[in-house]
Design a protein around this motif. Structure first.
Motif, short mmCIF file in Angstrom:
data_model
loop_
_atom_site.label_atom_id
_atom_site.label_comp_id
_atom_site.label_asym_id
_atom_site.label_seq_id
_atom_site.Cartn_x
_atom_site.Cartn_y
_atom_site.Cartn_z
N UNK A 165 0.80 -1.22 0.00
CA UNK A 165 0.00 0.00 0.00
C UNK A 165 0.84 1.27 0.00
N UNK A 166 2.18 1.13 -0.02
CA UNK A 166 3.08 2.28 -0.06
C UNK A 166 2.86 3.07 -1.35
N UNK A 167 2.81 4.39 -1.22
CA UNK A 167 2.58 5.25 -2.38
C UNK A 167 3.78 6.17 -2.58
N UNK A 168 4.23 6.27 -3.84
CA UNK A 168 5.27 7.23 -4.20
C UNK A 168 4.76 8.02 -5.40
N UNK A 169 4.97 9.33 -5.34
CA UNK A 169 4.54 10.22 -6.42
C UNK A 169 5.73 10.71 -7.23
N UNK A 170 5.53 10.74 -8.54
CA UNK A 170 6.45 11.44 -9.43
C UNK A 170 5.70 12.68 -9.87
N UNK A 171 6.19 13.84 -9.42
CA UNK A 171 5.48 15.09 -9.67
C UNK A 171 6.21 15.87 -10.76
N UNK A 172 5.47 16.16 -11.82
CA UNK A 172 5.97 17.05 -12.87
C UNK A 172 5.28 18.39 -12.65
#
Length: 179
Positions: A165-172
């Motif tokens: 359930x771990x979430x990682x975001x790649x934000x542009x």
């Protein structure tokens, strides 16, 4: 039964004319191809119970706008795009990644992905490399990115680990999309 019908339409929707020609030439061969393709699609690509009816997702007016090509403003375009992409999901991107939905917030256009770590350890994924790959591959002149820029939003690629359930975001950021 309705879900099976929707699945058949989805699998053969663009190739129906080939099936008709095959049925004229050889009904037996056509039925074999139909059954095999349907079974393969149900096993490997899409569970037929997940087939979706557009009427459950869109109003008649939204469906008309999606298919008519009429001009709409950037905000409405992004809202319809997020709904349409979610309607089309899940989409298998690669052996470990599945695109599950899209959503729009006040600040961002978010593409949600699920990482299945049965084949890959999630912690080994370097999100800076992922971001670099996305920036290299994204069409910055495309209508989607231009609409995101015009509405002053960021674009987020959200990766969720299926098991933990771990979430990682790649934000542009909007500035990165502009450059």
């Amino acid at each position: 039964m309705e879900n099976l019908k929707l699945h058949i339409v989805r699998v053969f929707g663009k190739l129906w004319y080939l099936l008709i020609i095959m049925c004229i030439i050889s009904p037996f061969l056509c039925s074999i191809v139909f059954v095999v393709a349907l079974i393969i699609s149900m096993v490997f690509f899409n569970n037929f119970t997940e087939a979706k009816n557009p009427e459950d997702y869109f109003t008649e007016e939204e469906w008309r706008k999606i298919h008519s090509g009429e001009s709409i403003d950037n905000e409405e375009y992004l809202i319809l795009l997020a709904k349409y992409q979610t309607y089309e999901c899940p989409v298998k991107v690669d052996e470990i990644t599945t695109w599950t939905s899209s959503e729009i917030t006040k600040d961002s256009f978010i593409c949600n992905y699920e990482i299945n770590d049965r084949w890959h350890r999630y912690g080994e994924i370097d999100m800076n490399i992922v971001k670099g790959n996305i920036l290299d591959q994204i069409d910055k002149k495309g209508i989607k990115v231009q609409s995101i820029i015009a509405t002053n939003r960021n674009m987020i690629f959200r990766y969720r680990n299926y098991r933990t359930g771990t979430i990682e975001d790649v934000i542009l950021s909007n500035e990165e999309l502009r450059s």
